[in-house]
Design a protein around this motif. Structure first.
Motif, PDB file in Angstrom:
ATOM      1  N   THR A  68     -22.835 -83.381  -3.940  1.00 43.23           N
ATOM      2  CA  THR A  68     -21.485 -83.560  -3.997  1.00 43.23           C
ATOM      3  C   THR A  68     -20.789 -83.073  -2.813  1.00 43.23           C
ATOM      4  O   THR A  68     -19.761 -83.554  -2.225  1.00 43.23           O
ATOM      5  CB  THR A  68     -20.908 -82.814  -5.113  1.00 43.23           C
ATOM      6  N   SER A  72     -18.526 -84.892   0.203  1.00 43.47           N
ATOM      7  CA  SER A  72     -16.942 -84.702   0.411  1.00 43.47           C
ATOM      8  C   SER A  72     -16.829 -84.059   1.803  1.00 43.47           C
ATOM      9  O   SER A  72     -15.651 -84.052   2.106  1.00 43.47           O
ATOM     10  CB  SER A  72     -16.499 -83.608  -0.929  1.00 43.47           C
ATOM     11  N   ASN A 147     -18.773 -75.490  -0.576  1.00 42.00           N
ATOM     12  CA  ASN A 147     -17.385 -76.078  -0.737  1.00 42.00           C
ATOM     13  C   ASN A 147     -16.631 -76.081   0.625  1.00 42.00           C
ATOM     14  O   ASN A 147     -15.505 -76.439   0.716  1.00 42.00           O
ATOM     15  CB  ASN A 147     -16.337 -75.639  -1.909  1.00 42.00           C
ATOM     16  N   GLY A 287     -13.846 -70.801   2.484  1.00 40.02           N
ATOM     17  CA  GLY A 287     -14.920 -71.730   1.727  1.00 40.02           C
ATOM     18  C   GLY A 287     -15.918 -70.975   1.328  1.00 40.02           C
ATOM     19  O   GLY A 287     -16.266 -69.655   1.857  1.00 40.02           O
ATOM     20  N   TYR A 288     -16.922 -71.606   0.751  1.00 42.13           N
ATOM     21  CA  TYR A 288     -18.008 -70.996   0.188  1.00 42.13           C
ATOM     22  C   TYR A 288     -19.294 -71.497   0.516  1.00 42.13           C
ATOM     23  O   TYR A 288     -19.461 -72.684   0.522  1.00 42.13           O
ATOM     24  CB  TYR A 288     -17.777 -70.611  -1.473  1.00 42.13           C
ATOM     25  N   LYS A 303     -22.464 -66.759 -11.112  1.00 39.83           N
ATOM     26  CA  LYS A 303     -21.318 -65.853 -11.439  1.00 39.83           C
ATOM     27  C   LYS A 303     -20.265 -66.575 -10.610  1.00 39.83           C
ATOM     28  O   LYS A 303     -19.022 -66.237 -10.854  1.00 39.83           O
ATOM     29  CB  LYS A 303     -21.650 -64.364 -11.238  1.00 39.83           C
ATOM     30  N   ASP A 304     -20.570 -66.802  -9.207  1.00 40.09           N
ATOM     31  CA  ASP A 304     -19.586 -66.999  -8.200  1.00 40.09           C
ATOM     32  C   ASP A 304     -18.955 -68.461  -8.715  1.00 40.09           C
ATOM     33  O   ASP A 304     -17.715 -68.721  -8.558  1.00 40.09           O
ATOM     34  CB  ASP A 304     -20.295 -67.595  -6.777  1.00 40.09           C
ATOM     35  N   GLN A 307     -16.778 -67.871 -11.619  1.00 43.78           N
ATOM     36  CA  GLN A 307     -15.338 -67.176 -11.027  1.00 43.78           C
ATOM     37  C   GLN A 307     -14.548 -67.938 -10.116  1.00 43.78           C
ATOM     38  O   GLN A 307     -13.756 -67.691  -9.414  1.00 43.78           O
ATOM     39  CB  GLN A 307     -15.939 -65.901 -10.317  1.00 43.78           C
ATOM     40  N   ARG A 308     -15.213 -69.305  -9.936  1.00 39.12           N
ATOM     41  CA  ARG A 308     -14.358 -70.462  -9.173  1.00 39.12           C
ATOM     42  C   ARG A 308     -14.296 -70.109  -7.798  1.00 39.12           C
ATOM     43  O   ARG A 308     -13.539 -70.977  -6.745  1.00 39.12           O
ATOM     44  CB  ARG A 308     -12.918 -70.388  -9.905  1.00 39.12           C
ATOM     45  N   TRP A 309     -15.236 -69.442  -7.303  1.00 36.05           N
ATOM     46  CA  TRP A 309     -15.330 -69.371  -5.804  1.00 36.05           C
ATOM     47  C   TRP A 309     -15.571 -70.862  -5.232  1.00 36.05           C
ATOM     48  O   TRP A 309     -15.420 -71.010  -3.770  1.00 36.05           O
ATOM     49  CB  TRP A 309     -16.065 -68.395  -5.124  1.00 36.05           C
ATOM     50  N   THR A 310     -16.165 -71.690  -5.983  1.00 30.89           N
ATOM     51  CA  THR A 310     -16.744 -72.774  -5.171  1.00 30.89           C
ATOM     52  C   THR A 310     -15.789 -73.921  -5.697  1.00 30.89           C
ATOM     53  O   THR A 310     -16.067 -74.932  -5.577  1.00 30.89           O
ATOM     54  CB  THR A 310     -18.368 -73.112  -5.941  1.00 30.89           C
ATOM     55  N   TYR A 311     -14.663 -73.744  -6.086  1.00 29.04           N
ATOM     56  CA  TYR A 311     -13.668 -74.654  -6.398  1.00 29.04           C
ATOM     57  C   TYR A 311     -13.618 -75.854  -5.520  1.00 29.04           C
ATOM     58  O   TYR A 311     -13.602 -75.406  -4.166  1.00 29.04           O
ATOM     59  CB  TYR A 311     -12.290 -74.159  -6.553  1.00 29.04           C
ATOM     60  N   PRO A 312     -13.528 -77.197  -5.675  1.00 28.28           N
ATOM     61  CA  PRO A 312     -13.661 -77.877  -6.849  1.00 28.28           C
ATOM     62  C   PRO A 312     -15.061 -77.997  -7.734  1.00 28.28           C
ATOM     63  O   PRO A 312     -14.857 -78.521  -8.564  1.00 28.28           O
ATOM     64  CB  PRO A 312     -12.836 -79.141  -6.688  1.00 28.28           C
ATOM     65  N   VAL A 317     -14.106 -78.994 -13.579  1.00 26.44           N
ATOM     66  CA  VAL A 317     -13.707 -79.927 -12.769  1.00 26.44           C
ATOM     67  C   VAL A 317     -14.733 -81.023 -12.575  1.00 26.44           C
ATOM     68  O   VAL A 317     -14.441 -82.402 -12.808  1.00 26.44           O
ATOM     69  CB  VAL A 317     -13.197 -79.665 -11.497  1.00 26.44           C
ATOM     70  N   SER A 319     -18.086 -82.534 -13.724  1.00 26.76           N
ATOM     71  CA  SER A 319     -19.094 -82.512 -14.757  1.00 26.76           C
ATOM     72  C   SER A 319     -20.073 -83.514 -14.527  1.00 26.76           C
ATOM     73  O   SER A 319     -19.797 -84.339 -13.703  1.00 26.76           O
ATOM     74  CB  SER A 319     -18.594 -82.643 -16.170  1.00 26.76           C
TER      75      SER A 319
END
Lengths: 735, 416
Positions: A68, A72, A147, A287-288, A303-304, A307-312, A317, A319
């Motif tokens: 993914t 992107s 990301n 970025g992560y 855990k990251d 905790q949404r560090w990898t958003y999106p 978001v 699935s």
């Protein structure tokens, strides 16, 4: 008429919109090589049955995150290199719709299969042979979560290449502070020391196996003299995302001994100044990016993600294509819509519960990820654990900081202690206790640990993976018998019934690695111990730095100074030795050099023997793949190879004694890996005539009067000493 | 509609990956996608052409809304298109029965005119078609009085016209329906594109000489609004709250200075301190809900509360594509999105706080980065949309003119 018109308008509009967002699409398509094999054994025993890249990370296979991200980031074509379990990887690619998806705007994914590759180097050689890479490409492993935007790094790389064709690679690095206590990053890997030119960002030095027993970094003088400024970092994390020029592939082909991407390739390129290839770094600012290397990083990255560090790339978001949406609730709780949750059950912060899972009364779920289709009974406590799909956990179980794979069945009252890994379809009996850090699998632990590849098990396992009859049969018939065959020490304290499956012995480099790279947090006692060690270290460092300002009495100070001198000397000998190993320096020259060093430091001949022995053992340790068997083997090889050199220094019994004492010291302090092998290596030293029996016997004699703690190794090798004594007596009698 | 499926899944993926963000871009691209969906739709010989078309749009719309539920503009545009189909169906039925009458003229208008009047008149048409359910609105009172007799006749005849229209439903009428729908969607796109103009036309009426305006973050609508006032030689000052954590306010400040507007940048936390000097707060919105509440960038509620405390008018400017017919039942959970904490914190700097191995396994540091705030309607003084200024209590009526009530939940009927 009007239909046509509007269609063309619509098409034009869509194309224009596409251009806005796909500005990375340029004439030479950006390619990526994704290694769907880690070429390590860190995730054993799970990886015996399923490749690492398909292991679920917060409900999604790791490779899904990587693909993914690649898509992107604007990659047009990705080659997935599969090796072990290639069928499963290919099947996944097809099922998930990545493979065979061609069209504008989407990334083409092609699987490349090879069963001969046993390292990343081999994989790249295969890729090169097949001639699939035409331009610059992104090299990534299938267990990397990111990301980041590749745009800047890619532009930098291309610009640099235009100016200097020798800039073949750009490494992505990220600022991250390693722990002061454990000297490892938050991902459980060793801290990396890098030297980077602050202006050009050129990588000058890379050491990922920094020896944390002595806090030294050795940098070649040339690097210092050639670069007016350089920055030394130990607070950088290697993201294992590389932008490479096509030359990288041919470099791998030219140097067929390059196996590991970092240990061989990067270091090799940095050392080699004939070709002059250069590696640059790109620091990730926003970025992560992180690679899952071991169970600790699995835990950290999970855990990251939560905790949404990898958003999106977060569970609510993106699935998996076939599972239902999960929603984010307060305090970082992700819950699928069709979870059956008892009113009295309590889900704590930062937890994920998958669809079709039911959770019974008075359960407590904290900091955990629960997969899909799990059945969890009453009064269950799950803390900091990763429970995959279709797991049955009966009433009153306790699972803490462990990994529970698909299809595991925990019967009522079972307790899983921190750091455990339960592989597929394992069953744990009623009130059984799985001791901390144990790894349980239905498959036996392979005995021949010297082969690195997971490859050879691929065929036998494909059948085992999804065979519920197998496990159920075992649970009925063998439940009583199987546990008794297992590791006695592990199951002796369990309750009425044990565990269906084999408890793997933790042969891998002993206790040390276990707490370093498990899911469980480091225990308080261990932390205190480390804290203590650090403060001690600091103390000794201060002393050695200020020898003129002793804060202790003089005698200890001089001793410290002396030790310091010897350790420096040892360091130099070790380097000399390593150079000799790498460059094939003549043995005589080596002896000459070491003698020179000895004179420079004005030390005894005996010290020399100790230092050389230390270097030999060290080289054996580095070559070994962190298992006792291989360690023994490589040690034997190294000793065999360098016995002449050692013999050169072991002219008298004193020097032999020195070697023995050195060896003992190493086992106790610096390189504890050798400690279980002491009694096995000792006979070997005797056989190669490095150490005579006189020395061994004298050593044993001397030790007799020492305190208990010093006698550990004498006791370990008691049998051998006994044998020596008897042999001597026999000799005497014959005479 | 096999040909559009790749386009649809591509757009769904973009929405999912959050590659398309911002209500304007999202609305525009959704409208374009739906236009190609309609144009690719093969009109079968089934009895109810409009229903089939609406079903096709619904099927796509459902996917799009699910892809990113936070971008309410997607749902708005889908509902608008469904509404358009319904209107066109009614009007073409009316044509079928009444012969070429007033409505045909308005059809021709669609092709020629670019302003939003046609779609509005279409809205009027629909409003009249179901006038039994609805009280007359301000809009209908002011406009298009000559149309109403024809409409009322249509409305009275629709009840029994179904059977007749089927028999009269020859190919020309079906093609006409599709053509009209496509043209109307084209108008919708134009309307979305040009929504700034009618809004900023009202700027001079609202911004007076030497006033101090406060805004938060950066909204394109607000920018155009302020530009328009500047162009009309109004002299005023702007306080820009920077809009942490994305600091879009900095961008806006730069843009305003380029146009020669007196600008002061303040931190978000200084809003309350500065509000007593401010004459009016003008902000943009992410979406306007049916109750008159506003979903807006984070920090807006604080600004609204400060404005209320000091009795400063709080004006929200929003294009009509931001009007959402839904009610905010559970705004904290349903209509918000938590973004990456990296906007707030430097990962490297805080990485030692997140070393779980030495922290007993449970994360001690949590960072929450919500994107939106919900401003309740009582804090909003005025909405400025492309149809003029409205009070929050009027929003539900304005919304009723753009959407039909049975489209509120976009779901395929075929499944039922």
């Amino acid at each position: 008429m009007s239909q046509k018109k509007s269609r063309s308008r619509g098409g034009g509009g869509a194309a224009a919109a596409g251009d806005d967002h796909e500005d990375l699409a340029r004439p030479p398509p950006l390619q990526a090589v994704l290694l769907a094999d880690s070429f390590t054994l860190k995730f054993r025993p799970i990886t015996l049955e399923r490749p690492k890249v398909l292991l679920p990370l917060v409900h999604m296979p790791m490779i899904e995150y990587t693909l993914t991200w690649l898509e992107s980031a604007g990659v047009d074509e990705a080659f997935v290199f599969c090796c072990a379990h290639s069928n499963q990887v290919k099947e996944y690619l097809e099922k998930s719709g990545w493979a065979g998806r061609a069209g504008a705007g989407s990334m083409a994914v092609t699987a490349v299969e090879s069963h001969d590759a046993i390292s990343a180097g081999d994989a790249l050689r295969v890729i090169f042979e097949r001639g699939m890479i035409h331009g610059d490409f992104v090299l990534i492993s299938g267990d990397t979560i990111s990301n980041m935007s590749l745009k800047d790094a890619l532009r930098e790389h291309l610009d640099r290449k235009k100016k200097d064709p020798l800039a073949v690679m750009t490494m992505i690095i990220k600022h991250s502070k390693p722990s002061v206590l454990t000297h490892q990053t938050r991902l459980g890997t060793d801290e990396i020391v890098m030297a980077i030119d602050p202006e050009t960002k050129e990588l000058l030095y890379y050491e990922d196996r920094a020896d944390n027993s002595n806090l030294y970094v050795t940098i070649d003088k040339d690097i210092l003299s050639n670069n007016p400024t350089l920055q030394l970092h130990n607070d950088m994390e290697d993201c294992y995302i590389d932008i490479c020029s096509p030359e990288v592939l041919s470099l791998f082909t030219d140097n067929f001994d390059y196996q590991h991407l970092r240990r061989h390739f990067v270091k090799g390129l940095l050392v080699d100044d004939i070709m002059g290839y250069k590696i640059y770094t790109h620091e990730l600012r926003s970025g992560y990016a992180a690679r899952i290397d071991n169970f600790r990083s699995y835990d950290t990255v999970s855990k990251d993600i939560i905790q949404r560090w990898t958003y999106p790339m977060v569970p609510d978001v993106i699935s998996n294509r076939n599972c239902s949406e999960s929603r984010l609730h307060r305090q970082g709780i992700y819950k699928a819509s069709d979870v059956t949750l008892s009113h009295s059950a309590q889900i704590g912060a930062n937890s994920v519960v998958g669809s079709a899972t039911s959770i019974g009364d008075h359960c407590r779920i904290l900091n955990s990820v629960i997969g899909e289709g799990c059945t969890i009974g009453k009064n269950v406590v799950i803390n900091g654990s990763y429970v995959w799909d279709n797991v049955v956990i009966e009433d009153g179980c306790q699972v803490s900081n462990s990994l529970v794979s698909d299809g595991v069945h925990l019967r009522a009252g079972a307790i899983v202690e921190p750091g455990c890994v339960l592989s597929f379809n394992v069953e744990v009996g009623k009130n059984a206790l799985v001791p901390a850090h144990s790894k349980v699998s239905l498959l036996p632990q392979p005995s021949n640990e010297d082969s690195d590849e997971e490859l050879e098990y691929a065929d036998t396992n494909s059948g085992v993976t999804d065979s519920p009859p197998f496990s159920s049969m075992r649970s009925n018939g063998d439940q009583a018998t199987v546990p008794s065959e297992e590791d006695e020490s592990g199951t002796s304290e369990t309750g009425t019934c044990g565990v269906v499956g084999y408890i793997w012995t933790s042969g891998d480099a002993g206790i040390l690695e276990e707490w370093r790279q498990s899911i469980a947090p480091i225990s308080k006692e261990k932390l205190e111990e480390l804290q203590h060690a650090v403060s001690e270290n600091d103390g000794s460092e201060d002393e050695s730095n200020n020898p003129t300002l002793p804060d202790k009495d003089d005698s200890s100070d001089s001793a410290v100074e002396d030790d310091d001198l010897i350790s420096k000397f040892e360091k130099e000998v070790e380097e000399t030795f390593q150079r000799a190993m790498g460059g094939g320096v003549n043995r005589d020259n080596l002896i000459l050099e070491i003698n020179g060093l000895r004179l420079a430091y004005s030390l005894q001949h005996a010290d020399c023997a100790g230092a050389v022995f230390y270097s030999v053992m060290k080289s054996a340790l580095q070559a070994a793949q962190s298992t006792n068997d291989t360690l023994l083997k490589t040690t034997a090889e190294a000793l065999g190879k360098w016995k002449d050199l050692l013999r050169n220094y072991t002219k008298t019994v004193d020097e032999e004694m020195e070697i023995l004492l050195k060896f003992e010291e190493m086992c106790q302090e610096t390189t504890k890996e050798f400690s279980p092998l002491f009694s096995k290596i000792l006979p070997f030293l005797y056989d190669t005539e490095v150490i005579s029996e006189d020395a061994i016997l004298r050593w044993a004699e001397e030790k007799e009067h020492a305190d208990e703690s010093d006698k550990v190794f004498v006791k370990q090798s008691e049998a051998f000493i006994q044998w020596l004594k008897e042999a001597e007596e026999e000799d005497d009698e014959e005479e | 509609m096999p040909d559009v499926q790749p386009l649809v899944s591509d757009f769904v993926l973009k929405l999912k990956r959050r590659k398309v963000e911002g209500s304007h871009a999202v609305a525009r691209q959704t409208a374009e996608l739906l236009r190609s969906v309609v144009s690719q739709h093969r009109m079968g010989s089934s009895a109810n052409q409009a229903a089939a078309l609406a079903d096709a749009v619904r099927a796509v719309g459902e996917q799009l809304i699910a892809a990113n539920p936070i971008e309410l503009a997607v749902g708005n545009v889908v509902r608008r298109v469904l509404h358009i189909i319904k209107e066109e169906d009614i009007s073409s039925t009316a044509v079928g029965i009444e012969g070429l009458s007033v409505t045909v003229d308005s059809d021709d208008e669609y092709d020629r005119e670019d302003d939003d009047r046609p779609s509005l008149s279409a809205a009027v048409l629909a409003a009249h078609a179901r006038n039994a359910l609805r009280a007359p609105s301000l809009q209908t009172l002011l406009e298009d009085i000559p149309v109403s007799p024809a409409i009322s006749r249509t409305a009275s005849s629709t009840g029994d016209s179904d059977g007749k229209s089927k028999s009269a439903g020859d190919k020309t009428s079906t093609r006409k329906l599709k053509h009209d729908v496509i043209a109307a969607i084209g108008d919708l796109i134009d309307e979305i594109d040009s929504c700034y103009e009618p809004i900023s036309e009202q700027a001079v009426e609202l911004i007076h000489q030497n006033e101090v305006i406060l805004t938060l973050g950066r909204s394109r609508t607000v920018k155009e609004f302020l530009y328009a006032a500047k162009e009309k030689k109004r002299s005023f000052r702007v306080f820009v709250a920077e809009g942490a954590p994305r600091y879009q306010g900095h961008v806006l400040a730069k843009e305003l200075v380029e146009k020669g507007v007196q600008t002061t940048v303040i931190t978000d936390s200084a809003v309350f301190a500065m509000i007593s000097r401010v004459n009016m707060v003008i902000v943009g919105a992410h979406a306007v809900m049916a109750n008159g509440g506003v979903i807006a960038p984070v920090g807006m509620n604080m600004v609204a509360l400060a404005a209320q405390r000091h009795a400063v008018p709080f004006v929200v400017v929003a294009g009509s594509h931001k009007l959402c017919p839904l009610y905010p039942h559970n705004p904290e959970v349903l209509l918000n999105e938590l973004k990456s904490p990296s906007d707030l914190l430097d990962f490297g700097e805080f990485s030692d706080c997140m070393n779980f191995s030495t922290q007993d396994g449970s994360p001690l540091l949590n960072v929450v980065n919500p994107t939106f705030d919900y401003v309740p309607p009582k804090l909003v003084s005025l909405f400025v949309t492309d149809t003029g200024g409205h009070s929050p209590s009027y929003m539900y009526r304005l919304i009723a003119e753009y959407y039909s009530a049975d489209d509120l939940v976009v779901r395929r009927k075929s499944s039922a």
